[in-house]
Write a protein that holds these residues in place. Structure first.
Motif, PDB file in Angstrom:
ATOM      1  N   LYS A  33      10.179  -0.082  77.347  1.00  0.00           N
ATOM      2  CA  LYS A  33       8.736  -0.104  77.436  1.00  0.00           C
ATOM      3  C   LYS A  33       8.192  -1.095  76.419  1.00  0.00           C
ATOM      4  CE  LYS A  33       4.791   3.033  77.536  1.00  0.00           C
ATOM      5  NZ  LYS A  33       4.292   4.387  77.394  1.00  0.00           N
ATOM      6  N   GLY A  84      15.044   4.661  73.864  1.00  0.00           N
ATOM      7  CA  GLY A  84      14.736   5.656  72.848  1.00  0.00           C
ATOM      8  C   GLY A  84      14.462   5.081  71.478  1.00  0.00           C
ATOM      9  N   GLN A  85      14.758   3.796  71.265  1.00  0.00           N
ATOM     10  CA  GLN A  85      14.536   3.228  69.941  1.00  0.00           C
ATOM     11  C   GLN A  85      13.218   2.467  69.906  1.00  0.00           C
ATOM     12  OE1 GLN A  85      17.317   2.376  67.188  1.00  0.00           O
ATOM     13  NE2 GLN A  85      19.035   2.060  68.566  1.00  0.00           N
ATOM     14  N   ARG A  86      12.329   2.907  69.058  1.00  0.00           N
ATOM     15  CA  ARG A  86      11.033   2.249  68.993  1.00  0.00           C
ATOM     16  C   ARG A  86      11.033   1.180  67.913  1.00  0.00           C
ATOM     17  NH1 ARG A  86       4.874   4.322  69.135  1.00  0.00           N
ATOM     18  NH2 ARG A  86       4.024   2.706  67.783  1.00  0.00           N
ATOM     19  N   SER A 141      12.025   6.705  80.971  1.00  0.00           N
ATOM     20  CA  SER A 141      11.731   5.367  80.508  1.00  0.00           C
ATOM     21  C   SER A 141      12.924   4.795  79.754  1.00  0.00           C
ATOM     22  CB  SER A 141      10.515   5.416  79.583  1.00  0.00           C
ATOM     23  OG  SER A 141      10.300   4.142  79.050  1.00  0.00           O
ATOM     24  N   VAL A 167       9.943   0.051  73.109  1.00  0.00           N
ATOM     25  CA  VAL A 167      10.877   1.165  72.999  1.00  0.00           C
ATOM     26  C   VAL A 167      12.021   0.866  73.951  1.00  0.00           C
ATOM     27  CG1 VAL A 167      11.148   3.651  73.194  1.00  0.00           C
ATOM     28  CG2 VAL A 167       8.910   2.711  72.637  1.00  0.00           C
TER      29      VAL A 167
END
Lengths: 690, 440
Positions: free
Chosen positions: A549, A563-565, A546, A560
């Protein structure tokens, strides 16, 4: 006499003993340093190749630069042939196959690149003999194959295609074509058509005609001796056949009699590309060359330039604004000043650009501007000298631009001596607001009426219209072909009827879609899930991982990215919420804020344009009622970024028509998603939105 | 055939021409203990003035971490003769550039100017050493800047925490266990007195090296150096007596959750000797062998052929007292970390048990040579190397001789060093994971 000197010396020493330096005062710079440039040793081969050698034993490495100083080359209906020739050179030689050639260079830790008019190699000095041999071999015995030719030709055409809607690429091409004329080497346009005209034979002919030693310079810098270079050059470059390139005549570009706007209408533009340009005759050997550079630096050189300070810092029209002055020994060239600005401020930005250009010609620059500019310019000049390529370029310039031998040695001193008056005189000579072309590429329907109102010296600046290929054309007609009394809600209503009708749509509680696109050989997977309860999930995966998202569950959501939410809040949350319904149009039906904004062409179909918000516009087919395109605008780092979704290939699922091909375009990038599955009222669970 | 001949003759040439790269320098001490290195290179009229202080993250007491890095910021605030906030303007309006950086072992400050601003460069650095303005307001400002930097480079940055996490897990007692940037609570607790004491202890001439490199007149430069730096008072002698670690003899396991990532990383780490030891050089060679370039072992196998990893890497984080040797991989799709650990260990095991091929050995030598040559391609780069070799390695001449060390490493030695340090019972397996388990 001698005694006096000693006395004075003693006097100074006693002072020094008390306070060696006065550290309360910032030290002043010493006199401008003389540039300690190596003078190259030169010699010439019988075939005309001139060789320059700069010995520098500081490091055991060598760079080899081959430059062919040919006059500009007119490529005509085969424009693109020089670019293809450059790509095809350096792929091995008739003696060494491509893969073996590249592998060897890797093993040596070296590099070697070719262009259509030269080559560059660097390596440790111990591999220098081999690198000379490889470069000469690839240059003299090129490995032109049909297979590589087809590959490079396709690459070139793909490149041209990605530029088709690229506002800045179009603007650039039109600027050049208008300044020089399309039958001038610098003005001619490379198109898919001209590239299709090129065959391998043309590449071979181009190579034979122009990749010749008559105007060629081989510059070698580093840990080598002149004798070694002589021996190797003679050994490897003697077989380069002596020849002189064909010469052409072409028209001389001239300035326009009165300043005019040359407008290119690009309906997809969210920013206008503005360039104010005029023709200059500037050669490096001209006595006002440095003053011209300084004037340009003060006007539009980077973040301290007046254009940047005015158009960005003060007005906030743009992310950046700058100017450039060029020099050319063969032909007249251009001065340009410009910016990419938001549509709405296009006319204001032009006014400010003209104002700044004018101001530097009528008022002397300030002492401080001149002083700081000189210091920065000098520092940059001096610091750049460390790079061997800079040194090579200077040696070459002295030779090819017919400069005095001490041109660079006295560079800093001459820079330092430039006065405010000289800067102003250079500005008056080279910057021209009265005979300029103001090339604007942008969205006519939004900016044209304002462009027509710009005054210069009490007169309106005339606006002339051009196509993307710099041909004169009629002023675009924005008169709407929308039937009287038609409303946006009616357009929405006919769309809903076209895809299946309100009742069918209202039966849909959940929606699931999976689609895939390809990007540089990698697969992108897209999954979207929606429900009528404000739930939304969109996941983009690259090679199974992913990368982006977005999830919405009622009033909360997150995204996200690589990798950064990030939790969603405020405007972002609202934006996603507005997209979360399976059919957003059901809400538009009764929304009185949407407006019908005329009709426009989308591809070859005419479409009603419905403005949903300041950032979102949707186009519906006049004929079928189907949704054709959606345009969203987002702000990123001060630039307005437009992304476009195009909907095609409508197919029926559960009695409702859905598009099975979605194309997303953002800047030069474009992804074509092909839908593999759409499910209605199945396959979606609460878990999907956690 | 012709080509083969040529290639071998090119390799033969190698022994003859390698001594061409000689960086000349002169070094001496001032009375106050400041070590001075001058490197004259008049090719270009530029000059680098730089000071490396032997103070880094590891120079701290418990509860007062991150001071060296805080000083990297504080010492741009101004001096008795340089107005607060004017430092950068002075540099740029005089045609120069400047910067600074901090490691666990040292701090480096430098300027590059056209050579007619040599005096200015010396003035700036001597002002910084003699009487920087350190006050509460500067400390408060810079603490906030450092916190921002920590958020940007560590907390918010994907995989940004791996260095502190490795330090924490590989060291029990040595200061390398704490992050270079420090703990924010320590910075918050720091008083003006703490900071002033730290400045008096470490930022003194006898704990620093000044390098002046570039287009300089040696006699004049020596005089100027004496004028500007001579009056700076000597500080007390610094003794470093950091606790020694006991060797790792059984495998350790650790996990860390990073909220900024979605793809986990499998990391294997080993505690290795400090960078002055010969074995540390051999470990550099092993990293190159394993992961530098598309034909390196780990990359070729795991990324290219078997497509198990998005990325793999092996690197030797060399430091003064101990090094950290790290091998890592990011899985593709469904590949488990377990698989990555197995594949990585398989290649490391080969290095422990078999000799690498002659061709690979030669390629590594070529790569190191290129790297070495290019590390000395700018005056600023040379100044940095001179300072580092003197201050941390205790041997300035390494600038010319370090390549000899790499060149003398044999294939047997590579095997021996791998089996000395890179065994499974000496390793830390760090599972560097996303905050939450991925939904699938």
């Amino acid at each position: 006499m001698k005694r006096i000197t000693i006395l004075i010396a003693a006097f100074f020493i006693s002072i020094a003993a008390q306070a060696q330096v006065d550290r309360t005062v910032m030290p002043k710079p010493g006199p401008a340093p003389e540039i300690n440039l190596k003078t190259p040793t030169s010699f010439k081969l019988n075939n005309g190749l001139k060789v320059m050698v700069v010995e520098n034993h500081k490091l055991p490495r060598v760079s080899i630069q081959l430059t062919i100083d040919n006059p500009p080359i007119l490529e005509g209906n085969k424009a693109g042939v020089s670019s293809l020739t450059g790509s095809l050179l350096g792929n091995g030689s008739t003696n060494i196959p491509k893969d073996e050639f590249n592998e060897e260079i890797d093993f040596l830790g070296a590099r070697l690149n070719f262009g259509s008019q030269g080559a560059y190699a660097s390596s440790l000095s111990k591999y220098f003999p081999r690198m000379m041999e490889l470069m000469a071999d690839a240059a003299i015995n090129p490995n032109f194959t049909q297979e590589e030719f087809e590959k490079e030709k396709n690459k070139l055409i793909t490149g041209l295609k990605t530029e088709e809607k690229d506002v800045s690429a179009i603007a650039n091409r039109v600027q050049l074509a208008l300044a020089y004329g399309k039958d001038h080497p610098y003005g001619e346009i490379t198109s898919e058509e001209t590239v299709q005209n090129i065959s391998l034979t043309d590449v071979e002919a181009f190579y034979r005609d122009y990749f010749v030693p008559a105007n060629a310079y081989l510059i070698i810098i580093g840990d080598i001796t002149i004798d070694q270079v002589k021996q190797l050059t003679e050994e490897y470059f003697t077989s380069w056949t002596k020849a002189v390139p064909p010469s052409f005549s072409y028209s001389q570009p001239i300035n326009v009699p009165n300043t005019q706007i040359n407008f290119v209408d690009l309906p997809n533009a969210v920013q206008s590309e503005i360039t104010v340009q005029n023709i200059v005759n500037l050669k490096m050997k001209d006595s006002d060359y440095l003053a011209a550079l300084v004037a340009n630096q003060i006007l539009g050189g980077g973040a301290e330039g007046r254009l940047f300070l005015n158009l960005r810092e003060d007005k906030g029209y743009t992310y950046s604004s700058s100017s450039a002055i060029r020099n050319n020994k063969f032909v007249p060239t251009r001065f340009t000043a410009g910016a990419s600005v938001r549509n709405m401020v296009t006319d204001s930005a032009i006014v400010e650009l003209l104002k700044e250009i004018k101001r530097i010609t009528v008022e002397p620059v300030s002492e401080k501007e001149l002083k700081n500019t000189k210091a920065k310019y000098a520092g940059r000049f001096v610091l750049a000298l460390e790079n061997p390529q800079t040194v090579a370029q200077y040696a070459l310039n002295i030779e090819t631009e017919d400069l005095p031998k001490d041109f660079y040695k006295t560079y800093l001193e001459r820079l330092d001596n430039i006065s405010r008056e000289e800067v102003q005189m250079a500005a008056q000579k080279f910057f021209n607001v009265d005979n300029a072309r103001i090339v604007v590429a942008g969205k006519g329907s939004e900016i044209l009426s304002n462009l027509e109102q710009i005054d210069l010296n009490g007169k309106k600046i005339p606006v002339l219209h051009y196509t993307k290929n710099a041909e004169r054309t009629e002023a675009p007609n924005y008169e709407s072909s929308v039937p009287e009394n038609l409303t946006a809600n009616e357009v929405i209503s006919s769309y809903i009827t076209a895809i299946g009708g309100k009742e069918k749509l209202e039966d849909v509680d959940t929606f699931l879609m999976t689609a895939a696109a390809e990007m540089q050989g990698m697969q992108l997977d897209l999954e979207i899930k929606k429900t009528v309860a404000n739930q939304f999930m969109q996941d983009v995966k690259m090679m199974g991982n992913s990368v982006s998202k977005q999830v919405l569950d009622g009033d909360t959501g997150y995204m996200v990215n690589q990798g950064q939410r990030m939790e969603l809040s405020g405007e972002e949350l609202l934006k996603i919420k507005a997209e979360s319904a399976p059919f957003v149009e059901l809400q538009y039906l009764t929304n009185s804020d949407i407006s019908l904004d005329g009709a426009e062409m989308v591809g070859d179909k005419s479409a009603f344009k419905v403005k949903v918000s300041d950032d979102k516009t949707i186009f519906y087919d006049v004929e079928t009622g189907l949704k054709l395109q959606e345009v969203n605008i987002a702000e990123m780092q001060g630039q307005q970024i437009q992304s476009t979704f195009t909907y095609e290939d409508y197919r029926e699922v559960n009695g409702i028509l859905f598009p099975f091909k979605l194309t997303q375009t953002m800047g030069p990038q474009s992804f074509e998603f092909i839908v593999s599955e759409i499910k209605v009222n199945e396959g979606v669970s609460e878990e999907d939105f956690k | 055939m012709k080509k083969l001949l040529l290639r071998s003759s090119a390799i033969l040439l190698c022994g003859i021409t390698t001594f061409a790269q000689e960086v000349n320098y002169e070094e001496y001490d001032l009375d106050n203990g400041l070590h001075v290195i001058l490197h004259q290179d008049r090719t270009t009229p530029i000059v680098t003035t730089s000071v490396m202080y032997h103070v880094g993250g590891k120079d701290r007491t418990e509860g007062r971490t991150g001071f060296a890095h805080l000083f990297e910021h504080l010492l741009f605030e101004g001096t008795k003769n340089i107005e607060k906030g004017k430092w950068f303007e002075i540099v740029s309006s005089n045609g120069g550039t400047n910067n600074a950086n901090t490691t666990q072992d040292r701090t480096y400050y430098y300027e590059v100017f056209p050579s007619n601003n040599l005096k200015l460069g010396l003035w700036l650095e001597s002002e910084r050493m003699l009487h920087p303005i350190i006050d509460q307001s500067g400390i408060d400002t810079q603490k906030e800047v450092v916190k921002e930097e920590k958020r940007l480079s560590y907390d918010n940055s994907p995989y940004g925490q791996f260095l502190p996490v490795l330090g924490k897990n590989l060291f029990d007692v040595h200061p390398y266990k704490d992050p270079n940037i420090g703990y924010m609570k320590d910075l918050d607790a720091a008083t003006l007195d703490d900071v002033l004491v730290y400045n008096q202890k470490y930022y003194v001439p006898n704990n620093a090296v000044l390098v002046v490199a570039g287009d300089i007149d040696l006699t004049e430069t020596k005089k100027l150096v004496k004028d500007y730096f001579g009056p700076i008072p000597k500080g007390n002698t610094i003794t470093r007596n950091y606790p020694k670690e006991t060797p790792i003899t059984t495998q350790k396991k650790a996990t860390f959750n990073d909220p900024n990532i979605q793809i986990p990383a499998a990391m294997v780490a080993y505690r290795t000797p400090g960078f002055t030891e010969r074995d540390a050089y051999v470990l550099d060679v092993i990293s190159t062998y394993l992961s530098d370039g598309p034909s390196s072992k780990l990359y070729k196998k795991m990324v290219d052929d078997q497509k198990q990893a998005l990325q793999v890497g092996a690197f030797n984080i060399s430091q003064e007292d101990y090094g950290m040797y790290v091998v890592f991989g990011l899985p593709v799709g469904e590949t488990t970390l377990e698989v990555l650990y197995t594949e990585m260990e398989e290649e490391i095991e080969k290095v422990r048990t078999t000799l690498i091929s002659e061709k690979d050995y030669q390629k590594i030598q070529n790569k190191f040579e290129n790297q070495f040559v290019n590390s000395n391609s700018s005056v600023e780069g040379i100044a940095n190397s001179l300072a580092r070799y003197y201050l941390l390695y205790g041997d300035t001449s390494l600038i010319n001789k370090e390549i000899e060390v790499y060149r003398s490493i044999t294939r047997e030695e590579i095997k021996n060093v791998a089996s000395k340090y890179l065994n499974t019972n000496q390793r830390l397996l760090l599972e560097y994971l996303p905050e939450e388990n991925p939904a699938n």
